[in-house]
Scaffold this active site. Structure first.
Site, PDB file in Angstrom:
ATOM      1  N   THR A   1       0.865  -1.037   0.050  1.00  0.00           N
ATOM      2  CA  THR A   1       0.166   0.087  -0.208  1.00  0.00           C
ATOM      3  C   THR A   1       0.858   1.202   0.036  1.00  0.00           C
ATOM      4  O   THR A   1       2.077   1.152   0.678  1.00  0.00           O
ATOM      5  CB  THR A   1      -0.853   0.012   1.127  1.00  0.00           C
ATOM      6  OG1 THR A   1      -0.082   0.112   2.422  1.00  0.00           O
ATOM      7  CG2 THR A   1      -1.950  -1.157   1.268  1.00  0.00           C
TER       8      THR A   1
ATOM      9  N   GLY B 215      -6.822  -8.002   6.116  1.00  0.00           N
ATOM     10  CA  GLY B 215      -7.940  -7.195   5.831  1.00  0.00           C
ATOM     11  C   GLY B 215      -9.046  -7.890   5.161  1.00  0.00           C
ATOM     12  O   GLY B 215      -9.486  -9.029   5.765  1.00  0.00           O
TER      13      GLY B 215
ATOM     14  N   GLU C   1     -10.662 -29.815  26.976  1.00  0.00           N
ATOM     15  CA  GLU C   1      -9.825 -30.092  27.860  1.00  0.00           C
ATOM     16  C   GLU C   1      -9.672 -29.026  29.311  1.00  0.00           C
ATOM     17  O   GLU C   1      -8.850 -28.735  29.935  1.00  0.00           O
ATOM     18  CB  GLU C   1      -8.548 -30.210  27.711  1.00  0.00           C
ATOM     19  CG  GLU C   1      -7.804 -31.586  26.739  1.00  0.00           C
ATOM     20  CD  GLU C   1      -8.214 -32.776  27.407  1.00  0.00           C
ATOM     21  OE1 GLU C   1      -7.870 -32.931  28.780  1.00  0.00           O
ATOM     22  OE2 GLU C   1      -8.359 -33.726  26.847  1.00  0.00           O
TER      23      GLU C   1
END
Length: 148
Positions: free
Chosen positions: A35, A104, A128
């Site tokens: 980005t 995302g 458990e």
């Protein structure tokens, strides 16, 4: 209870493995996804998520080793086994959630592994002995030690 003391570290080991896988997948994706002209791992918010995931994985792994050592050496209490199971369960869920966050929108896509990791992580809080039961075991041990 002795059976639980031996089984809980095995559950913790599975949880640590899932957390490590979530960290590995998120790290790989953060190096590939870009980005603003750079990999998303170079953005501080993503880098901090990865760092927190690594902290969780390493600390969970170390408490797991302590729990295994206690079992191997005949510990009569499930204190460390319960800590390992509760903490590793929490770490697995947080790492899976953080991995989905890093991915995302792709984090919910079944073409990527983290959506399944997030679903799979939840079981560690349940079987458990639930995480709440682990906290009962741990608190009883802490309180008994203070009274003695």
């Amino acid at each position: 209870m002795a059976a639980f003391n031996k089984a809980r570290p095995m559950i913790a080991a599975s949880a640590v493995g899932l957390a490590q896988r979530a960290l590995d997948e998120a790290t790989r994706y953060s190096l590939e996804r870009k980005t603003m002209g750079k990999p998303i791992c170079e953005h501080q918010a993503v880098a901090f998520l990865l760092a927190d995931m690594a902290i969780g994985v390493e600390t969970a792994r170390h408490i797991l080793w302590r729990a295994c050592w206690e079992v191997d050496n005949g510990a009569k209490t499930g204190y460390y086994s319960s800590i390992a199971k509760a903490y590793s369960s929490d770490v697995a869920n947080k790492c899976a959630t953080d991995a989905v966050q890093i991915f995302g929108g792709n984090g919910f896509n079944s073409e990527y592994p983290v959506e399944k990791l997030m679903r799979d992580a939840k079981i560690f809080h349940i079987y458990e002995g639930t995480s709440q039961i682990q906290r009962v075991v741990i608190s009883r041990h802490v309180l008994a030690n203070m009274k003695n």
